[in-house]
Design a protein around this motif. Structure first.
Motif, PDB file in Angstrom:
ATOM      1  N   ARG A 514       0.870  -1.175   0.000  1.00  9.65           N
ATOM      2  CA  ARG A 514       0.000   0.000   0.000  1.00  9.65           C
ATOM      3  C   ARG A 514       0.902   1.218   0.000  1.00  9.65           C
ATOM      4  N   ILE A 515       0.645   2.152  -0.874  1.00 10.24           N
ATOM      5  CA  ILE A 515       1.437   3.385  -0.951  1.00 10.24           C
ATOM      6  C   ILE A 515       0.465   4.547  -0.838  1.00 10.24           C
ATOM      7  N   GLU A 516       0.551   5.270   0.272  1.00 13.59           N
ATOM      8  CA  GLU A 516      -0.455   6.284   0.593  1.00 13.59           C
ATOM      9  C   GLU A 516       0.158   7.657   0.800  1.00 13.59           C
ATOM     10  N   ASN A 517      -0.416   8.632   0.104  1.00 18.45           N
ATOM     11  CA  ASN A 517      -0.119  10.037   0.321  1.00 18.45           C
ATOM     12  C   ASN A 517      -1.412  10.780   0.606  1.00 18.45           C
ATOM     13  N   LEU A 518      -1.309  11.893   1.302  1.00 20.50           N
ATOM     14  CA  LEU A 518      -2.428  12.814   1.427  1.00 20.50           C
ATOM     15  C   LEU A 518      -2.325  13.877   0.345  1.00 20.50           C
ATOM     16  N   VAL A 519      -3.492  14.265  -0.181  1.00 22.79           N
ATOM     17  CA  VAL A 519      -3.539  15.261  -1.252  1.00 22.79           C
ATOM     18  C   VAL A 519      -4.554  16.333  -0.909  1.00 22.79           C
ATOM     19  N   LEU A 520      -4.358  17.500  -1.489  1.00 23.04           N
ATOM     20  CA  LEU A 520      -5.279  18.624  -1.359  1.00 23.04           C
ATOM     21  C   LEU A 520      -5.956  18.845  -2.700  1.00 23.04           C
ATOM     22  N   SER A 521      -7.282  18.833  -2.720  1.00 21.45           N
ATOM     23  CA  SER A 521      -8.002  19.134  -3.960  1.00 21.45           C
ATOM     24  C   SER A 521      -8.054  20.646  -4.144  1.00 21.45           C
ATOM     25  N   LYS A 522      -7.790  21.094  -5.367  1.00 19.58           N
ATOM     26  CA  LYS A 522      -7.733  22.544  -5.600  1.00 19.58           C
ATOM     27  C   LYS A 522      -8.193  22.881  -7.014  1.00 19.58           C
ATOM     28  N   ASP A 523      -8.628  24.122  -7.174  1.00 25.46           N
ATOM     29  CA  ASP A 523      -9.033  24.602  -8.491  1.00 25.46           C
ATOM     30  C   ASP A 523      -7.814  24.713  -9.400  1.00 25.46           C
ATOM     31  N   LEU A 524      -7.987  24.328 -10.667  1.00 23.00           N
ATOM     32  CA  LEU A 524      -6.876  24.337 -11.613  1.00 23.00           C
ATOM     33  C   LEU A 524      -7.067  25.387 -12.696  1.00 23.00           C
ATOM     34  N   GLU A 525      -8.170  25.283 -13.455  1.00 23.23           N
ATOM     35  CA  GLU A 525      -8.361  26.186 -14.598  1.00 23.23           C
ATOM     36  C   GLU A 525      -9.821  26.143 -15.029  1.00 23.23           C
ATOM     37  N   SER A 526     -10.298  27.256 -15.500  1.00 23.63           N
ATOM     38  CA  SER A 526     -11.630  27.329 -16.096  1.00 23.63           C
ATOM     39  C   SER A 526     -11.492  27.767 -17.541  1.00 23.63           C
ATOM     40  N   ASN A 527     -12.202  27.092 -18.427  1.00 20.30           N
ATOM     41  CA  ASN A 527     -12.179  27.446 -19.838  1.00 20.30           C
ATOM     42  C   ASN A 527     -13.537  27.137 -20.459  1.00 20.30           C
ATOM     43  N   GLN A 528     -13.605  27.142 -21.777  1.00 23.34           N
ATOM     44  CA  GLN A 528     -14.884  26.942 -22.457  1.00 23.34           C
ATOM     45  C   GLN A 528     -15.483  25.557 -22.204  1.00 23.34           C
ATOM     46  N   PHE A 529     -14.646  24.612 -21.717  1.00 17.16           N
ATOM     47  CA  PHE A 529     -15.115  23.245 -21.495  1.00 17.16           C
ATOM     48  C   PHE A 529     -15.546  22.979 -20.047  1.00 17.16           C
ATOM     49  N   GLY A 530     -15.295  23.951 -19.191  1.00 15.78           N
ATOM     50  CA  GLY A 530     -15.716  23.765 -17.817  1.00 15.78           C
ATOM     51  C   GLY A 530     -14.672  24.204 -16.808  1.00 15.78           C
ATOM     52  N   ASP A 531     -14.946  23.900 -15.541  1.00 13.97           N
ATOM     53  CA  ASP A 531     -14.042  24.225 -14.445  1.00 13.97           C
ATOM     54  C   ASP A 531     -13.296  22.962 -14.043  1.00 13.97           C
ATOM     55  N   PHE A 532     -11.974  23.037 -14.046  1.00 14.10           N
ATOM     56  CA  PHE A 532     -11.154  21.855 -13.796  1.00 14.10           C
ATOM     57  C   PHE A 532     -10.427  21.966 -12.459  1.00 14.10           C
ATOM     58  N   MET A 533     -10.170  20.803 -11.872  1.00 12.84           N
ATOM     59  CA  MET A 533      -9.482  20.707 -10.599  1.00 12.84           C
ATOM     60  C   MET A 533      -8.370  19.668 -10.690  1.00 12.84           C
ATOM     61  N   ASP A 534      -7.466  19.702  -9.720  1.00  8.83           N
ATOM     62  CA  ASP A 534      -6.458  18.650  -9.591  1.00  8.83           C
ATOM     63  C   ASP A 534      -6.060  18.540  -8.129  1.00  8.83           C
ATOM     64  N   PHE A 535      -5.021  17.753  -7.871  1.00 11.66           N
ATOM     65  CA  PHE A 535      -4.558  17.530  -6.501  1.00 11.66           C
ATOM     66  C   PHE A 535      -3.156  18.084  -6.301  1.00 11.66           C
ATOM     67  N   GLU A 536      -2.919  18.607  -5.123  1.00 15.66           N
ATOM     68  CA  GLU A 536      -1.562  18.931  -4.663  1.00 15.66           C
ATOM     69  C   GLU A 536      -1.167  17.872  -3.645  1.00 15.66           C
ATOM     70  N   THR A 537      -0.056  17.178  -3.883  1.00 10.50           N
ATOM     71  CA  THR A 537       0.409  16.181  -2.920  1.00 10.50           C
ATOM     72  C   THR A 537       0.977  16.880  -1.697  1.00 10.50           C
ATOM     73  N   LEU A 538       0.537  16.449  -0.516  1.00 12.17           N
ATOM     74  CA  LEU A 538       0.955  17.072   0.735  1.00 12.17           C
ATOM     75  C   LEU A 538       2.005  16.254   1.479  1.00 12.17           C
ATOM     76  N   THR A 539       1.904  14.931   1.418  1.00 16.41           N
ATOM     77  CA  THR A 539       2.791  14.053   2.183  1.00 16.41           C
ATOM     78  C   THR A 539       4.223  14.159   1.671  1.00 16.41           C
ATOM     79  N   ILE A 540       5.165  14.241   2.601  1.00 14.04           N
ATOM     80  CA  ILE A 540       6.565  14.446   2.232  1.00 14.04           C
ATOM     81  C   ILE A 540       7.404  13.328   2.845  1.00 14.04           C
ATOM     82  N   CYS A 541       7.554  12.246   2.113  1.00  9.49           N
ATOM     83  CA  CYS A 541       8.375  11.112   2.546  1.00  9.49           C
ATOM     84  C   CYS A 541       8.765  10.318   1.313  1.00  9.49           C
ATOM     85  N   TYR A 542      10.010   9.934   1.218  1.00 11.12           N
ATOM     86  CA  TYR A 542      10.495   9.252   0.017  1.00 11.12           C
ATOM     87  C   TYR A 542       9.725   7.972  -0.261  1.00 11.12           C
TER      88      TYR A 542
END
Length: 591
Positions: A514-542
């Motif tokens: 199992r490989i687990e990180n925590l992520v933050l969902s955030k707004d990415l970009e809005s354009n003619q096709f809609g409003d898009f989101m992505d994740f920012e990885t928060l966990t900091i461990c190799y």
């Protein structure tokens, strides 16, 4: 009494009370996932210590319904108890109720303690059984008369957080909830869930292991707010501060008299987070509005102060994890490390970090085939000694004044097999795919679940648990209302939510990944096709690269892994010794 003797005693009471089936949920009056010792009823009567399950007792059968995370554990812990394991086909589904419809007949009585069952569970039982002519009694406590030496309710002190900690005052939070109450035309609102209470009043405690919450209820109208909490848990200074926010304090037990004597016209309760006993005490003249607690969604969206704290917390937690894995690698050949001892050592590394309060759940340190048990908990009987070979899975987290962490890593201790490498790499691809997902606003968790599983499914592999869950801010490590699993939960992913992404793969009797990180969902970009989101990885461990079978990765996966590990090194290096930095530099070397 032995477990089988307790079961016999329960059946004797059932006979005396003309009860044909008795249901014991894993819960408390606050519908908590993790319970104070006073409410660990399933463990007391059956020996099963998992955090999810339901006991069903009749005169000729006693069973534990639980999901795949606990199948192996339950089979072992129920041995000799008189209870049998019943494997749930769908996680959290009330399949035991369907079983009752087939086993019982009209005129028979099914009972449960309404303090331990949510309104949703009670309604499910009643709606399926009463039309068949069966009687349902939700006010029967058969455990208290038998439970000698039952632990008392915790009396640990509670405390208030500052605005610098939370970024939002109690007054602001009360106003936000009242706004949502107005939208629902609710004159009053009862909050039973402990993490909602903690968020709303900026209060924390230690009433539940690993969860910084305090037992209590909140009753709220547009003009008043009342906290029901045991006397002595709050200092006079804390009570005075709450009074300044318009919050009065009453005894914990008086919530029932308050509910019985309500004179408002309508009240909002969350059917998933309110116990049946409380609900049934509401006067019938009131209009009961059954909706999600407004605080649950408000709490899930972290504010900027919380996010700033969380990012720093991830650095501190990453330092602890780095020192821990370095220590394991340096000492494993000595033959003195065990699953139990390394969990204790990891705790000591976290305790050195600023603001550390507690672990966020019991550390899962699974060596070899124990890694194949998703919720494994080592004890004196199961405790493996580590050797310089095979895989070690460590799933752990910390509760800090500035955030909650949850991380899983798998490392090779030496002599890895090709199967282990391929399984590891396939899971890593899932983690990367989920973490790099770009999605439209309004996307639900089950869609992220499918995106994460896609590269795993492509190899005809799978895992029988959810892909992720929400995580609180110095609160419960499992936080709703959103979740990343296959269930069609109609909660959109909102900007500001913190979630886990944790695909896995388990080969019983061999190993677990199992490989687990925590992520933050955030707004990415809005354009003619809609409003898009992505994740920012928060966990900091190799992420261990020695297990990677590079031929199974596409270039974008390789690039993500190299960039991630390089970012980990850059973030942690300023807080590490030269020796630790040298070690981490090798671990984060590009593949």
């Amino acid at each position: 009494m032995k477990h089988i003797e307790k079961l016999a005693a329960i059946r004797e009471l059932m006979t005396k009370n003309n009860i044909d089936a008795y249901i014991i949920p894993s819960s408390d009056p606050h519908i908590s996932e993790y319970l104070p010792a006073h409410y660990r009823c399933i463990s007391w009567i059956s020996g099963f210590t998992g955090s999810a399950g339901t006991l069903m007792i009749t005169q000729d059968f006693a069973g534990l319904w639980t999901d795949s995370r606990y199948f192996v554990q339950a089979k072992q812990q129920l041995d000799g108890s008189g209870f049998e394991l019943v494997k749930l086909k769908v996680q959290h589904a009330p399949e035991y109720v369907v079983w009752l419809t087939e086993k019982l007949s009209a005129g028979q009585t099914i009972a449960f303690d309404g303090n331990l069952a949510s309104l949703m569970v009670a309604n499910t039982v009643k709606s399926l059984l009463e039309p068949l002519g069966m009687k349902v009694d939700g006010h029967v406590d058969l455990l208290s008369p038998l439970w000698e030496g039952r632990p008392s309710l915790p009396m640990n002190p509670a405390y208030l957080l500052t605005l610098a900690d939370t970024g939002m005052s109690t007054s602001e939070k009360l106003a936000a909830v009242r706004t949502e109450m107005n939208k629902l035309h609710a004159e009053a609102h009862l909050i039973s869930s402990l993490d909602d209470l903690a968020w709303l009043l900026n209060i924390r405690g230690t009433d539940v292991n690993c969860n910084p919450v305090v037992l209590g209820f909140v009753y709220l109208t547009q003009k008043e707010a009342v906290l029901y909490i045991a006397a002595g848990k709050l200092s006079d200074t804390a009570i005075a501060e709450l009074n300044e926010y318009g919050v009065s304090v009453k005894s914990y037990e008086s919530i029932y008299s308050t509910i019985n004597s309500l004179t408002v016209s309508s009240i909002l309760v969350d059917p998933k987070r309110t116990c049946f006993a409380i609900y049934d005490a509401i006067p019938t003249a009131l209009n009961i509005i059954e909706e999600l607690n407004p605080s649950t969604l408000l709490k899930a969206v972290k504010n900027q102060v919380e996010l700033d704290h969380i990012r720093q917390t991830m650095i501190n937690d990453g330092v602890a994890m780095t020192r821990f894995f370095k220590w394991v690698e340096e000492h494993v050949a000595e033959g003195n490390l065990s699953e139990v001892s390394i969990a204790e050592k990891l705790l000591s590394f976290r305790q050195e970090q600023p603001g550390f309060k507690d672990i966020s759940f019991g550390t899962i340190a699974g060596y070899k085939d124990h890694g194949a048990l998703p919720h494994y908990s080592a004890d004196e009987d199961s405790n493996y000694m580590l050797e310089p070979r095979s895989l070690l899975l460590v799933d752990s987290g910390g509760q800090y004044l500035t955030g909650t962490t949850d991380i899983t890593r798998v490392i090779s201790l030496g002599e890895m097999t090709q199967e282990e490498k391929e399984d590891y790499t396939v899971v890593l691809k899932g983690t990367i795919e989920g973490s790099t997902a770009v999605f439209t606003k309004g996307t639900r968790g089950y869609q992220i679940d499918a995106i994460t599983r896609r590269p795993i499914w492509a190899t005809k592999r799978n895992y029988n648990h959810g892909t992720g869950h929400g995580v609180g801010f110095f609160l419960n490590v499992h936080e709703g209302p959103h979740t990343f699993n296959g269930a069609a939960v109609d909660i959109p992913i909102l900007s500001g939510m913190v979630s886990s992404i944790e695909p896995g793969l388990y080969r019983e009797g061999k190993h677990g990944i199992r490989i687990e990180n925590l992520v933050l969902s955030k707004d990415l970009e809005s354009n003619q096709f809609g409003d898009f989101m992505d994740f920012e990885t928060l966990t900091i461990c190799y992420i261990d690269t020695s297990l990677v079978e590079k031929t199974l990765l596409h270039q974008e996966h390789v690039d993500w892994l190299n960039n991630y590990n390089q970012w980990v090194f850059e973030k942690l290096a300023p807080k590490l010794s030269e020796e630790d930095k040298t070690w981490l530099r090798l671990k984060t070397k590009a593949i």
